[in-house]
Design a protein around this motif. Structure first.
Motif, PDB file in Angstrom:
ATOM      1  N   ARG A   1      -0.703  17.676  -1.994  1.00 50.34           N
ATOM      2  CA  ARG A   1      -2.316  17.567  -2.669  1.00 50.34           C
ATOM      3  C   ARG A   1      -2.376  16.099  -3.106  1.00 50.34           C
ATOM      4  O   ARG A   1      -3.384  15.288  -3.128  1.00 50.34           O
ATOM      5  N   VAL A   2      -1.559  15.701  -4.019  1.00 47.78           N
ATOM      6  CA  VAL A   2      -1.481  14.106  -4.442  1.00 47.78           C
ATOM      7  C   VAL A   2      -1.572  13.172  -3.472  1.00 47.78           C
ATOM      8  O   VAL A   2      -2.460  12.297  -3.749  1.00 47.78           O
ATOM      9  N   GLU A   3      -0.872  13.399  -2.445  1.00 51.49           N
ATOM     10  CA  GLU A   3      -1.154  12.265  -1.333  1.00 51.49           C
ATOM     11  C   GLU A   3      -2.510  12.542  -0.933  1.00 51.49           C
ATOM     12  O   GLU A   3      -2.998  11.191  -0.326  1.00 51.49           O
ATOM     13  N   ALA A   4      -3.117  13.644  -0.579  1.00 52.07           N
ATOM     14  CA  ALA A   4      -4.501  13.665   0.011  1.00 52.07           C
ATOM     15  C   ALA A   4      -5.600  13.017  -1.114  1.00 52.07           C
ATOM     16  O   ALA A   4      -6.292  12.352  -0.620  1.00 52.07           O
TER      17      ALA A   4
ATOM     18  N   MET B   1      -8.268  10.082 -14.139  1.00 50.54           N
ATOM     19  CA  MET B   1      -9.349  10.429 -14.696  1.00 50.54           C
ATOM     20  C   MET B   1      -9.888  11.914 -13.675  1.00 50.54           C
ATOM     21  O   MET B   1     -10.322  12.904 -14.081  1.00 50.54           O
ATOM     22  N   ARG B   2      -9.633  11.629 -12.373  1.00 48.88           N
ATOM     23  CA  ARG B   2      -9.889  12.506 -11.296  1.00 48.88           C
ATOM     24  C   ARG B   2      -8.878  13.660 -11.588  1.00 48.88           C
ATOM     25  O   ARG B   2      -9.335  15.001 -11.314  1.00 48.88           O
ATOM     26  N   GLU B   3      -7.864  13.493 -11.689  1.00 50.38           N
ATOM     27  CA  GLU B   3      -6.802  14.416 -11.840  1.00 50.38           C
ATOM     28  C   GLU B   3      -6.997  15.332 -13.018  1.00 50.38           C
ATOM     29  O   GLU B   3      -6.820  16.406 -13.249  1.00 50.38           O
ATOM     30  N   LYS B   4      -7.454  14.480 -14.051  1.00 54.52           N
ATOM     31  CA  LYS B   4      -7.921  15.159 -15.518  1.00 54.52           C
ATOM     32  C   LYS B   4      -8.970  16.209 -15.554  1.00 54.52           C
ATOM     33  O   LYS B   4      -8.812  17.322 -15.852  1.00 54.52           O
TER      34      LYS B   4
END
Lengths: 157, 157
Positions: free
Chosen positions: B28-31, B113-116
């Motif tokens: 997921r992080v990769e994507a 910011m996106r992950e947050k």
């Protein structure tokens, strides 16, 4: 874990422990298997066969969510040691079912019994509600992380 | 997750999700990093430098709980791309501090910011108590699994 975090930040802090936790679990399982003659990977296959009764290599691969080559290699090693035996698959003459032998049944039963005692002791430190919440979030995370794959959101760049 | 399990069995079922979860998180992080030009490993180093301000390679290694070689290789790649800059370490002339550049600060800020946002949205599906319980058990598991290493208990063989 700091208590002044937002729910999202607290969750993120918990999720960040996933990688070190998996490493610690693997090392721990390895240490607990010392003397049994069974590796961590073989333990996983024996546990799967204990639950499934009998299974083909692809079924074990699917169950464990690992690489096909890994299962093939470990099954071969387990067959050679008499820890697994092959039985004919009436549906597919080319594929075989694998199942535990009396020896490996005794070994994996012993391993699982020790692990069960350890988990029961550990679980007794928490309320049923806390454990349920842990499992609920762990499952939801797993679904969420696999579901979103491919659909990237670049809303904040 | 079945509801007729004992607390220990329920906990075991949750812990068994650790391996697939880590794999799903990595994918997921990769994507989510697609288009940023940053790899999963580099993202981890940039995040660590964002939190630490500046750090030596051994400090980053300790923070991320990874192999020294991994940090050395990725720091080299990040230096070459201008994503990390080296500053003299007044205490040890042989070791250097690394820190983010304006470019990588902007990139990692955007990523975080996106992950947050994603974690905040996900966290909103649970109560504060559930999230606290998840983190409490996740931390306790991590301590328990690393603490017992070496001290194997063969009580049930």
């Amino acid at each position: 874990m700091p208590h002044d975090l937002t729910p999202g930040e607290l969750l993120y802090a918990g999720v960040q422990l996933t990688r070190p936790l998996l490493r610690n679990i693997t090392t721990r399982v390895e240490a607990d298997l010392a003397g049994t003659g069974v590796s961590v990977g073989q333990r996983a296959i024996l546990e799967a066969l204990r639950e499934l009764g009998q299974a083909t290599a692809p079924q074990i691969t699917g169950r464990l969510d690992v690489k096909r080559q890994f299962v093939g290699r470990e099954i071969k090693a387990l067959l050679e040691r008499g820890f697994v035996e092959a039985v004919a698959n009436p549906d597919h003459r080319a594929s075989r079912f694998y199942r535990l032998t009396p020896t490996s049944t005794r070994i994996i039963d012993g391993i699982r019994m020790r692990e069960k005692e350890q988990f029961d002791a550990f679980a007794s430190r928490f309320t049923r509600e806390e454990i349920a919440a842990y499992c609920k979030i762990q499952s939801a995370l797993n679904r969420e992380m696999s579901a979103r794959q491919g659909r990237t959101e670049h809303t904040a760049t």
